[in-house]
Design a protein around this motif. Structure first.
Motif, mmCIF file in Angstrom:
data_model
loop_
_atom_site.group_PDB
_atom_site.id
_atom_site.type_symbol
_atom_site.label_atom_id
_atom_site.label_comp_id
_atom_site.label_asym_id
_atom_site.label_seq_id
_atom_site.Cartn_x
_atom_site.Cartn_y
_atom_site.Cartn_z
ATOM 1 N N ALA A 327 0.837 -1.198 0.000
ATOM 2 C CA ALA A 327 0.000 0.000 0.000
ATOM 3 C C ALA A 327 0.874 1.251 0.000
ATOM 4 N N LYS A 328 0.395 2.297 -0.642
ATOM 5 C CA LYS A 328 1.121 3.560 -0.731
ATOM 6 C C LYS A 328 1.172 4.248 0.628
ATOM 7 N N ALA A 329 2.355 4.769 0.987
ATOM 8 C CA ALA A 329 2.489 5.526 2.231
ATOM 9 C C ALA A 329 1.637 6.795 2.147
ATOM 10 N N PRO A 330 0.919 7.151 3.210
ATOM 11 C CA PRO A 330 0.023 8.320 3.168
ATOM 12 C C PRO A 330 0.799 9.629 3.324
ATOM 13 N N MET A 331 1.600 9.947 2.319
ATOM 14 C CA MET A 331 2.438 11.148 2.364
ATOM 15 C C MET A 331 2.425 11.854 1.017
ATOM 16 N N ASP A 332 2.451 13.189 1.056
ATOM 17 C CA ASP A 332 2.724 13.974 -0.146
ATOM 18 C C ASP A 332 4.239 14.036 -0.314
ATOM 19 N N VAL A 333 4.720 13.780 -1.541
ATOM 20 C CA VAL A 333 6.159 13.629 -1.747
ATOM 21 C C VAL A 333 6.672 14.594 -2.813
ATOM 22 N N ALA A 334 7.793 15.242 -2.497
ATOM 23 C CA ALA A 334 8.546 16.034 -3.472
ATOM 24 C C ALA A 334 9.934 15.413 -3.584
ATOM 25 N N VAL A 335 10.412 15.245 -4.817
ATOM 26 C CA VAL A 335 11.718 14.629 -5.057
ATOM 27 C C VAL A 335 12.658 15.674 -5.649
ATOM 28 N N LEU A 336 13.839 15.831 -5.040
ATOM 29 C CA LEU A 336 14.838 16.778 -5.532
ATOM 30 C C LEU A 336 15.826 16.060 -6.442
ATOM 31 N N VAL A 337 16.071 16.621 -7.642
ATOM 32 C CA VAL A 337 16.984 16.015 -8.614
ATOM 33 C C VAL A 337 17.868 17.091 -9.231
ATOM 34 N N ASN A 338 18.963 16.639 -9.859
ATOM 35 C CA ASN A 338 19.801 17.535 -10.668
ATOM 36 C C ASN A 338 20.531 16.711 -11.718
ATOM 37 N N GLY A 339 21.479 17.328 -12.405
ATOM 38 C CA GLY A 339 22.193 16.634 -13.471
ATOM 39 C C GLY A 339 23.039 15.481 -13.001
ATOM 40 N N GLY A 340 23.295 15.387 -11.696
ATOM 41 C CA GLY A 340 24.051 14.271 -11.140
ATOM 42 C C GLY A 340 23.181 13.118 -10.691
ATOM 43 N N SER A 341 21.869 13.235 -10.872
ATOM 44 C CA SER A 341 20.944 12.143 -10.536
ATOM 45 C C SER A 341 20.856 11.213 -11.739
ATOM 46 N N ALA A 342 21.291 9.969 -11.570
ATOM 47 C CA ALA A 342 21.380 9.072 -12.724
ATOM 48 C C ALA A 342 20.855 7.684 -12.394
ATOM 49 N N SER A 343 20.476 6.968 -13.451
ATOM 50 C CA SER A 343 20.176 5.539 -13.383
ATOM 51 C C SER A 343 19.079 5.227 -12.364
ATOM 52 N N ALA A 344 19.428 4.537 -11.270
ATOM 53 C CA ALA A 344 18.425 4.157 -10.271
ATOM 54 C C ALA A 344 17.722 5.380 -9.689
ATOM 55 N N SER A 345 18.433 6.512 -9.596
ATOM 56 C CA SER A 345 17.799 7.755 -9.129
ATOM 57 C C SER A 345 16.690 8.185 -10.076
ATOM 58 N N GLU A 346 16.907 7.948 -11.363
ATOM 59 C CA GLU A 346 15.910 8.330 -12.361
ATOM 60 C C GLU A 346 14.732 7.363 -12.369
ATOM 61 N N ILE A 347 14.990 6.091 -12.063
ATOM 62 C CA ILE A 347 13.883 5.146 -11.918
ATOM 63 C C ILE A 347 12.990 5.587 -10.763
ATOM 64 N N PHE A 348 13.614 5.931 -9.636
ATOM 65 C CA PHE A 348 12.837 6.335 -8.464
ATOM 66 C C PHE A 348 12.060 7.623 -8.720
ATOM 67 N N SER A 349 12.760 8.683 -9.106
ATOM 68 C CA SER A 349 12.087 9.976 -9.293
ATOM 69 C C SER A 349 11.093 9.919 -10.444
ATOM 70 N N GLY A 350 11.476 9.241 -11.535
ATOM 71 C CA GLY A 350 10.596 9.162 -12.697
ATOM 72 C C GLY A 350 9.359 8.324 -12.461
ATOM 73 N N SER A 351 9.491 7.257 -11.674
ATOM 74 C CA SER A 351 8.326 6.404 -11.416
ATOM 75 C C SER A 351 7.273 7.160 -10.618
ATOM 76 N N LEU A 352 7.710 7.977 -9.656
ATOM 77 C CA LEU A 352 6.749 8.779 -8.889
ATOM 78 C C LEU A 352 6.113 9.849 -9.770
ATOM 79 N N GLN A 353 6.938 10.482 -10.607
ATOM 80 C CA GLN A 353 6.420 11.541 -11.476
ATOM 81 C C GLN A 353 5.425 10.997 -12.498
ATOM 82 N N GLN A 354 5.800 9.914 -13.176
ATOM 83 C CA GLN A 354 4.991 9.411 -14.279
ATOM 84 C C GLN A 354 3.704 8.728 -13.826
ATOM 85 N N THR A 355 3.637 8.334 -12.553
ATOM 86 C CA THR A 355 2.399 7.755 -12.030
ATOM 87 C C THR A 355 1.574 8.780 -11.255
ATOM 88 N N GLY A 356 2.071 10.024 -11.182
ATOM 89 C CA GLY A 356 1.333 11.077 -10.499
ATOM 90 C C GLY A 356 1.372 10.981 -8.993
#
Length: 512
Positions: A327-356
């Motif tokens: 089950a999804k944790a009952p939290m509003d989430v903001a993810v901080l990224v930059n040009g040094g965020s790569a690979s697994a970081s992009e899976i994590f941040s992108g999965s949250l973004q692309q699923t809303g």
């Protein structure tokens, strides 16, 4: 006695069957001739490679495996790689190695040639596929286990022909020295580094604690090269750090997706749950990535059960989609990224973004959207080969694109005395006079706000001031009050401290 039934065929059917048998026979004959011709052609093509004689216009074959080669400057003898037939060579790589050993003007270690051939196979693929020698594989494992001696920077082979910094690890010698994502390593201790593999560069940069390494850096946007002398230290990577911010907002920083990251993140989430945190910032800036299963484990906290986290697109049809299992944790989430965020970081941040299920704040990420498999070898080395590309929800392609933030905020600014002296002064008692407006606009722009320093107090400037006031916990009036001017003044100080507009933007978003 059983009776056998037979069917008498009419003449037309018999004639048709005879014709079909003849066609099949002719087809077999043609196939056999084609195979024979192909074998003859292959033999002709291979003959110059393995034959005792040389076909050349500027060479004189002397016999006994020697050829005299001449030009206007030099005359020398070349030893032939073989004096026998091709039966002495199991493959063309053996032929090449023997040719080099026989002809190269210096002694060459055969094992070095073999390992060079191994690496060459992977060098034509992509920057992430490689062969590890036993020493390189040991070093690679050490870095993922969380402790090693070096400077603390993740690097990769760049398109420029030089190894580039993906990200310095926070609070390591590389970070404290000022290395940045995108820096190209031109020289290592004075040795030209053009064409270096990642493993070659790592072997020269790492060393005993207390020793120094000198890096010559080309930084995008600067003409002159930069010199960094960095003292190596023991790098102990604690991959997860966490704390509570004001207004009950939780903050979790992930520096890599390594061996221990999942358990460390579980502890961080247990802390947040016990504190009844409902708003959370997850910081993966300068996180170069790591293990796929770790990224999936952490993403699972924030995506509803059954929803897609990532699809691994393998060669052929054996694709696999990983879905949230809890089950999804009952939290509003903001993810901080930059040009040094790569690979697994992009899976994590992108999965949250692309699923809303989360908003991404910062600058566009690195853009590494491929998956590598690590295969240990019996010689103590290993092969790391790209086996798939990963796609996020709605088949969002990360490779070469990156995660584009929902809210773009430039990187934090490190204030210096020189920069502070160049800014217009602020009179905190004078309110919204033109010079104060100009000075405030200068500082807000440095803090990452999208405002033009022109001294004009228009609607855009008022909106930006409101954003800053909200982030600072002030009344969002849009006016340059004494409290607001003081807060702007203090946000940029000349003692080397760093103001973080990306973090402030995340706080402002969650406080809405």
């Amino acid at each position: 006695m059983a009776q056998t039934n037979s069917v008498k065929k009419d003449p037309k059917t018999l004639l048709m069957e005879k014709k079909l048998r003849k066609q099949r026979r002719n087809k077999l004959i043609k196939s056999g001739l084609a195979i024979l011709m192909a074998l003859l052609l292959i033999g002709t093509a291979l003959a110059p490679i393995f034959a005792d004689t040389y076909i050349a216009t500027d060479e004189l074959y002397l016999g006994n495996g020697q050829t005299l080669v001449s030009d206007s400057n030099v005359t020398y003898t070349v030893q032939a790689a073989t004096t026998g037939t091709d039966e002495n060579y199991h493959d063309f790589i053996d032929f090449m190695i023997d040719t080099v050993q026989s002809n190269y003007y210096k002694d060459v270690n055969k094992q070095a040639l073999i390992e060079g051939a191994y690496k060459g196979i992977f060098n034509v693929l992509d920057p992430y596929s490689t062969y590890f020698t036993p020493a390189e594989y040991d070093s690679f494992n050490t870095s993922l286990e969380g402790e090693f001696s070096g400077i603390g920077a993740s690097i990769t082979e760049g398109e420029s022909g030089y190894v580039e910094v993906v990200a310095p690890i926070k609070d390591t010698p590389a970070d404290k020295a000022g290395l940045k994502s995108g820096d190209m390593i031109i020289k290592i201790d004075g040795v030209e580094a053009a064409g270096f593999t990642t493993e070659k560069a790592v072997s020269l940069i790492r060393g005993e604690k207390g020793t120094a390494v000198k890096l010559t850096i080309k930084r995008p946007g600067l003409t002159d090269l930069l010199e960094f002398t960095i003292v190596r230290d023991t790098i102990i990577i604690k991959s997860v750090n966490y704390k509570l911010l004001d207004n009950g907002i939780g903050y979790i920083q992930i520096t890599e997706f390594g061996d221990k990251t999942s358990s460390e993140f579980d502890a961080a989430m247990a802390f947040m749950t016990n504190k009844d945190v409902k708003k959370l910032i997850v910081d993966v800036r300068n996180n170069p990535g790591g293990y796929l299963d770790t990224a999936i484990h952490i993403s699972d906290y924030f995506i509803p059960e059954g929803k897609s986290i990532v699809k691994i697109d393998y060669k052929g049809t054996n694709d696999r989609t990983y879905r949230a299992t809890t089950a999804k944790a009952p939290m509003d989430v903001a993810v901080l990224v930059n040009g040094g965020s790569a690979s697994a970081s992009e899976i994590f941040s992108g999965s949250l973004q692309q699923t809303g299920n989360g908003v991404v704040i910062g600058t566009t990420t690195f853009g590494k959207g491929t998956v590598q498999n690590l295969m240990p070898l019996t010689n103590g080395g290993a092969i790391k080969v790209t086996i798939a590309e990963y796609l996020l929800n709605n088949d969002y392609k990360v490779n070469g694109v990156g995660i584009i933030p929902d809210i773009k905020v430039e990187a934090p600014v490190s204030m210096t005395d020189e920069l502070a002296a160049s800014l217009a002064p602020i009179n905190v008692n004078a309110g919204s006079i033109s010079l104060n407006v100009y000075a405030a606009q200068q500082r807000l722009a440095l803090l990452g706000y999208d405002v033009k320093a022109d001294g004009s107090y228009g609607p855009m400037t008022k909106t930006i001031i409101k954003e800053f006031q909200t982030a600072q916990g002030l009344t969002a009036s849009g006016l340059l009050s004494k409290e607001t001017l003081t807060a702007i003044q203090e946000a940029l100080v000349s003692d080397g401290s760093e103001y973080d507009p990306q973090l402030e933007a995340a706080i402002a978003f969650l406080n809405k």
